[in-house]
Scaffold this active site. Structure first.
Site, PDB file in Angstrom:
ATOM      1  N   ASP A  62       9.271   2.628   1.513  1.00  0.00           N
ATOM      2  CA  ASP A  62       8.120   3.375   2.018  1.00  0.00           C
ATOM      3  C   ASP A  62       8.017   3.075   3.511  1.00  0.00           C
ATOM      4  O   ASP A  62       7.546   2.023   3.924  1.00  0.00           O
ATOM      5  CB  ASP A  62       6.862   2.925   1.266  1.00  0.00           C
ATOM      6  CG  ASP A  62       5.590   3.580   1.805  1.00  0.00           C
ATOM      7  OD1 ASP A  62       5.630   4.148   2.904  1.00  0.00           O
ATOM      8  OD2 ASP A  62       4.559   3.497   1.113  1.00  0.00           O
TER       9      ASP A  62
ATOM     10  N   LYS B  71       2.824   9.922   8.392  1.00  0.00           N
ATOM     11  CA  LYS B  71       2.125   9.491   9.612  1.00  0.00           C
ATOM     12  C   LYS B  71       2.678  10.056  10.931  1.00  0.00           C
ATOM     13  O   LYS B  71       2.267  11.101  11.367  1.00  0.00           O
ATOM     14  CB  LYS B  71       2.086   7.966   9.658  1.00  0.00           C
ATOM     15  CG  LYS B  71       1.065   7.372   8.674  1.00  0.00           C
ATOM     16  CD  LYS B  71       0.900   5.898   8.905  1.00  0.00           C
ATOM     17  CE  LYS B  71      -0.010   5.214   7.894  1.00  0.00           C
ATOM     18  NZ  LYS B  71      -1.437   5.468   8.124  1.00  0.00           N
TER      19      LYS B  71
ATOM     20  N   PHE C 171       0.857  -1.187   0.000  1.00  0.00           N
ATOM     21  CA  PHE C 171       0.000   0.000   0.000  1.00  0.00           C
ATOM     22  C   PHE C 171       0.889   1.232   0.000  1.00  0.00           C
ATOM     23  O   PHE C 171       1.736   1.395   0.868  1.00  0.00           O
ATOM     24  CB  PHE C 171      -0.932   0.030   1.219  1.00  0.00           C
ATOM     25  CG  PHE C 171      -1.881   1.196   1.175  1.00  0.00           C
ATOM     26  CD1 PHE C 171      -3.101   1.105   0.507  1.00  0.00           C
ATOM     27  CD2 PHE C 171      -1.547   2.418   1.750  1.00  0.00           C
ATOM     28  CE1 PHE C 171      -3.971   2.193   0.432  1.00  0.00           C
ATOM     29  CE2 PHE C 171      -2.406   3.518   1.678  1.00  0.00           C
ATOM     30  CZ  PHE C 171      -3.620   3.394   1.019  1.00  0.00           C
TER      31      PHE C 171
HETATM   32  N1  PMP Z   1       2.348   4.207   2.543  1.00  0.00           N
HETATM   33  C1  PMP Z   1       2.043   3.393   3.556  1.00  0.00           C
HETATM   34  C2  PMP Z   1       2.956   2.247   3.868  1.00  0.00           C
HETATM   35  C3  PMP Z   1       0.894   3.595   4.316  1.00  0.00           C
HETATM   36  O1  PMP Z   1       0.591   2.765   5.324  1.00  0.00           O
HETATM   37  C4  PMP Z   1       0.062   4.702   4.022  1.00  0.00           C
HETATM   38  C5  PMP Z   1      -1.199   4.996   4.803  1.00  0.00           C
HETATM   39  N2  PMP Z   1      -1.837   3.919   5.363  1.00  0.00           N
HETATM   40  C6  PMP Z   1       0.427   5.537   2.945  1.00  0.00           C
HETATM   41  C7  PMP Z   1       1.578   5.267   2.240  1.00  0.00           C
HETATM   42  C8  PMP Z   1      -0.413   6.715   2.573  1.00  0.00           C
HETATM   43  O2  PMP Z   1      -0.266   7.737   3.486  1.00  0.00           O
HETATM   44  P1  PMP Z   1      -1.269   8.961   3.482  1.00  0.00           P
HETATM   45  O3  PMP Z   1      -2.604   8.446   3.923  1.00  0.00           O
HETATM   46  O4  PMP Z   1      -0.672   9.943   4.449  1.00  0.00           O
HETATM   47  O5  PMP Z   1      -1.319   9.498   2.102  1.00  0.00           O
END
Ligand code: PMP
Length: 398
Positions: A223, A252, A138
């Site tokens: 990521d 986050k 994700f």
């Molecule tokens: N990458 C990862 C690994 C995530 O867990 C998330 C959010 N769950 C995101 C990207 C996306 O982040 P945002 O909601 O701040 O756009």
């Protein structure tokens, strides 16, 4: 206004992008949240791995209040001191030499994808643009990050997706090697998959991917939006695996709950961004960077990393012991305070029963209960959570 009244109003005006539970949090402190009815919850979700210092940590609150009274926003001029200081702090504690600030995880990943393409174009020829990512990954909800994401349910309805992403099974080095083509420029992975079900790779996986990237001249993008900022007991999860990426994304937990994103890179790679190639109006704004400095300093100075490792082991052990009593618990896995409990049954009902009892948990990948409490969670709070969960499991088991 009660929870119920807010939910009715919400359902009339807020777009229905998420399936939501009828809880309206209005106040938080440490590992506790209170809803509009005044009901108290023990929070083992922490805004999905965002409130690592707990809700409304006094140092973060103070930093935001003081900064808000001085300067809230300014763009287009030379970087503000808070942004520079935060970048220095991040670089001092990571492999990176330079930082780009934005506002979310998706935006940080967008920047990483653009940087990887531009770097490869500049240094290796225009035909290198493909990025290998993992099944069940994700990376966000914007079109490029949806394209990078390895989940059909996230991609459905949004064709045509961005061209140039190949998905291979996670934790499988041979699958990456087989997917490498002359057009490949990077491999993009979460060190531990969050939304994919808290999937922890074998210890040898990331080192082998690093070696593969080096051998084929590919960039490794990690990521760390969910795994970063102490969640696993080290500031970044890749430290657990003894490697460094070329590009890393954060969001986050970086500013203790204030919205911020960051994309970090080594000097040679970062050099591909020159004035005019990328930008963000709010990225690295004074308020968010002040909050992030306070968050990072607190994590680093208050021994929270070692504590996370210790308390994480305790939580994992307690969950493991609990799981042994219930046949529908398949596996407990995780590092630090990023823990998943894989069930053989859908977990939605358990989450709902938790809410009734004042426990906030969530489910990822349909059948995995996710435990990502604030890093300041105490043993007493863990014991209370286990007690509540035991009661819920006993009910579900009959
Ligand atoms: N990458 C990862 C690994 C995530 O867990 C998330 C959010 N769950 C995101 C990207 C996306 O982040 P945002 O909601 O701040 O756009």
């Amino acid at each position: 206004m009660t929870n119920h009244q807010w939910v009715e109003r919400s359902d009339r005006v807020i777009m229905k992008t998420y399936g939501r539970y009828p809880i309206v949090p209005v106040r938080g402190e440490g590992c506790r949240l209170w809803d509009a009815d005044g009901k108290e919850y023990l929070d083992f979700l922490a805004g999905v791995a965002v409130n690592n210092l707990g809700h409304c940590h006094p140092k973060v609150v103070q930093a935001i209040q003081e900064q808000a009274a001085r300067l809230i926003h300014c763009s287009n001029y030379y970087q503000i001191p808070q942004q520079i200081e935060l970048a220095e702090l991040l670089c001092a504690h990571s492999f990176a030499d330079r930082v780009f600030f934005c506002n979310s995880g998706a935006e940080a990943n967008e920047a990483a994808i653009k940087l990887a393409r531009k770097y490869s174009r500049d240094t290796k020829g225009a035909e290198r643009f493909e990025i290998i990512t993992a099944t069940d990954s994700f990376h966000g909800r914007t079109l490029a990050t949806v394209s990078a994401t390895g989940q059909e349910k996230i991609q459905r309805f949004f064709d045509p997706l961005l061209h140039g992403f190949t998905h291979v099974p996670f934790n499988d080095v041979a699958a990456i090697e087989a997917a490498i083509r002359p057009t490949t420029c990077a491999v993009m992975l979460e060190p531990i998959q969050g939304e994919g079900g808290v999937n922890v790779p074998d210890a040898a996986y990331l080192p082998a991917v690093r070696e593969l990237c080096d051998r084929h001249g590919l960039l490794l993008i990690l990521d760390e939006v969910q795994t970063g900022i102490g969640r696993t007991g080290t500031l970044f999860a890749h430290e657990q695996f003894g490697i460094t990426p070329d590009i890393m994304t954060l969001a986050k937990a970086l500013a203790g709950g204030a919205p911020i994103g960051a994309m970090l890179a080594r000097e040679e790679v970062a050099a591909a961004f020159v004035p005019g190639t990328h930008g963000s109006t709010f990225g690295g704004n004074p308020l968010m960077t002040a909050a992030a400095i306070a968050t990072l300093r607190t994590i680093l100075e208050e021994g929270l990393l070692n504590r996370t490792e210790e308390i994480g082991e305790y939580l994992l052990g307690e969950l493991d012991t609990l799981g042994k009593n219930y046949s529908f618990v398949r596996e407990v896995r995780g590092i630090g305070l990023m823990i998943g409990m894989a069930l053989t049954i859908p977990a939605g009902d358990i989450v709902k029963k938790g809410h009734e009892r004042g426990l906030l948990l969530n489910v990822t990948h349909d059948t995995v209960l996710r435990f990502v409490p604030p890093l300041v969670v105490t043993k007493q709070e863990i014991n209370r959570m286990i007690e509540l969960l035991d009661g819920i499991f006993a009910e579900v088991a009959v």
